[in-house]
Design an enzyme around this catalytic site. Structure first.
Site, PDB file in Angstrom:
ATOM      1  N   TYR A 191      -4.742   4.424   9.601  1.00 44.75           N
ATOM      2  CA  TYR A 191      -4.306   5.692  10.645  1.00 44.75           C
ATOM      3  C   TYR A 191      -5.754   6.235  11.228  1.00 44.75           C
ATOM      4  CZ  TYR A 191      -2.000   9.623  13.085  1.00 44.75           C
ATOM      5  OH  TYR A 191      -1.298  10.203  14.757  1.00 44.75           O
TER       6      TYR A 191
ATOM      7  N   ASP B 214       0.475  -1.243   0.301  1.00 42.87           N
ATOM      8  CA  ASP B 214       0.260   0.095   0.163  1.00 42.87           C
ATOM      9  C   ASP B 214       0.396   1.318  -0.151  1.00 42.87           C
ATOM     10  OD1 ASP B 214      -2.782  -1.294   0.069  1.00 42.87           O
ATOM     11  OD2 ASP B 214      -3.253  -1.145   2.168  1.00 42.87           O
ATOM     12  N   GLY B 215       2.456   2.061   0.769  1.00 43.92           N
ATOM     13  CA  GLY B 215       2.405   2.150   0.428  1.00 43.92           C
ATOM     14  C   GLY B 215       3.197   3.032  -0.426  1.00 43.92           C
TER      15      GLY B 215
ATOM     16  N   ASP C  48      -4.403  15.773  20.494  1.00 51.52           N
ATOM     17  CA  ASP C  48      -3.035  16.072  19.941  1.00 51.52           C
ATOM     18  C   ASP C  48      -3.497  16.026  18.249  1.00 51.52           C
ATOM     19  OD1 ASP C  48      -2.022  15.962  22.110  1.00 51.52           O
ATOM     20  OD2 ASP C  48      -1.840  13.101  21.571  1.00 51.52           O
TER      21      ASP C  48
ATOM     22  N   ASN D 111      -5.878   8.382   0.957  1.00 52.44           N
ATOM     23  CA  ASN D 111      -5.583   7.776   2.304  1.00 52.44           C
ATOM     24  C   ASN D 111      -6.425   9.076   2.810  1.00 52.44           C
ATOM     25  OD1 ASN D 111      -5.443   4.776   2.298  1.00 52.44           O
ATOM     26  ND2 ASN D 111      -4.055   5.574   3.859  1.00 52.44           N
TER      27      ASN D 111
ATOM     28  N   LYS E  75      -7.892   3.835  11.449  1.00 53.07           N
ATOM     29  CA  LYS E  75      -8.734   3.001  12.499  1.00 53.07           C
ATOM     30  C   LYS E  75      -7.801   2.549  13.557  1.00 53.07           C
ATOM     31  CE  LYS E  75      -9.064  -1.964  11.992  1.00 53.07           C
ATOM     32  NZ  LYS E  75      -8.573  -2.849  13.296  1.00 53.07           N
ATOM     33  N   SER E  76      -7.029   3.137  13.551  1.00 44.41           N
ATOM     34  CA  SER E  76      -5.930   3.260  14.964  1.00 44.41           C
ATOM     35  C   SER E  76      -6.579   3.938  16.066  1.00 44.41           C
ATOM     36  CB  SER E  76      -4.776   3.180  14.313  1.00 44.41           C
ATOM     37  OG  SER E  76      -4.622   4.396  14.671  1.00 44.41           O
TER      38      SER E  76
END
Length: 266
Positions: free
Chosen positions: A165, A51-52, A152, A123, A167-168
């Site tokens: 990111y 994916d990257g 943050d 993304n 989902k995290s």
């Protein structure tokens, strides 16, 4: 059907990978595909490396609307954007030549920074504090003040970006057939002065999101766009909308987005 036979391979060159890709290049040429070095001459752009690499290929080549993107993973990789791996590359070529191709369309968001610089993201775009101090952001939806965030940072994700990111931070995984985008919090601070929704929320394609950074000394946050960081000093605001652009990829039959989500996470 339009003939698509100019292929550009996007990957980070190293001797081992170059050697491993030689049989793929040979197979492509044997099937009457032309490998081109310049991506502007290609109507198929193939990323190699998960994916990257796929995200980097799309960003580097300018989110082209006149070509197909597809991703190839190596044996030990998986990818939500990648339908193929090195071991079934011949299946991809056969699909492109002899079958009615199924094309998947991934939504893209447009991001404007300080009302000037414009970017696209496949993304997500994220805005985060770079110092040990929370940042304050006024969140507007269609020019209506929705909340004042302190924490943050914030993430604005496309449906396909919802598995990363986003989902995290306990954001929802969204079907990419839905024309929308999602806003998620990073470590929000809730008290009598600052109050946020405390959960992700999803905006329809017609909505405009504006994030106004309160200038209180934490005015130099880091902006992340897909897998790249942008160091733009003195961030005052971000404006996000769903783009009219989409990224088109080759879709294997019986390999839906949810099939790949299941293989990746379950």
């Amino acid at each position: 059907m339009q003939t698509r036979n100019n292929i550009h391979f996007f990957y980070r060159h190293d001797d081992n990978l170059d050697k491993k890709l030689q049989p793929l290049f040979k197979l492509a040429r044997e099937n009457d595909f032309h490998i081109v070095d310049n991506p502007e001459q290609a109507n198929i752009i193939v990323s190699v490396g998960g994916d990257g690499a796929f995200l980097q290929a799309v960003r580097t080549t300018g989110f082209r609307q006149d070509c197909l993107y597809t991703g190839i993973t190596r044996s030990d990789e998986s990818g939500l954007y990648c339908d193929f791996n090195i071991d079934n590359f011949d299946e991809m070529l056969h699909t492109m030549q002899h079958e009615e191709m199924e094309v998947r369309r991934f939504p893209v968001i447009d991001v404007k920074v300080n009302g000037e610089s414009e970017f696209q993201c496949l993304n997500e775009v994220s805005i985060r504090s770079t110092i040990i101090k929370t940042m304050v952001v006024d969140v507007y939806i269609d020019d209506m003040h929705f909340e004042t965030f302190r924490g943050d940072g914030l993430i604005v994700a496309t449906p396909t970006g919802s598995t990363g990111y986003n989902k995290s931070t306990r954001g929802a995984v969204i079907d990419p057939k839905l024309p929308c985008y999602q806003v998620s919090e990073i470590a929000s601070l809730n008290n009598n002065r600052y109050r946020t929704l405390g959960s992700s929320f999803v905006l329809n394609k017609d909505r405009t999101l504006t994030l106004e950074v309160v200038q209180d000394g934490n005015d130099y946050p880091i902006i992340g766009m897909d897998n790249e960081a942008y160091s733009i000093r003195n961030i005052q605001n971000l404006t996000v909308t769903l783009s009219d652009s989409v990224i088109k990829t080759v879709k294997l039959k019986n390999n839906s987005y949810w099939d790949r989500v299941k293989r990746t996470f379950l």
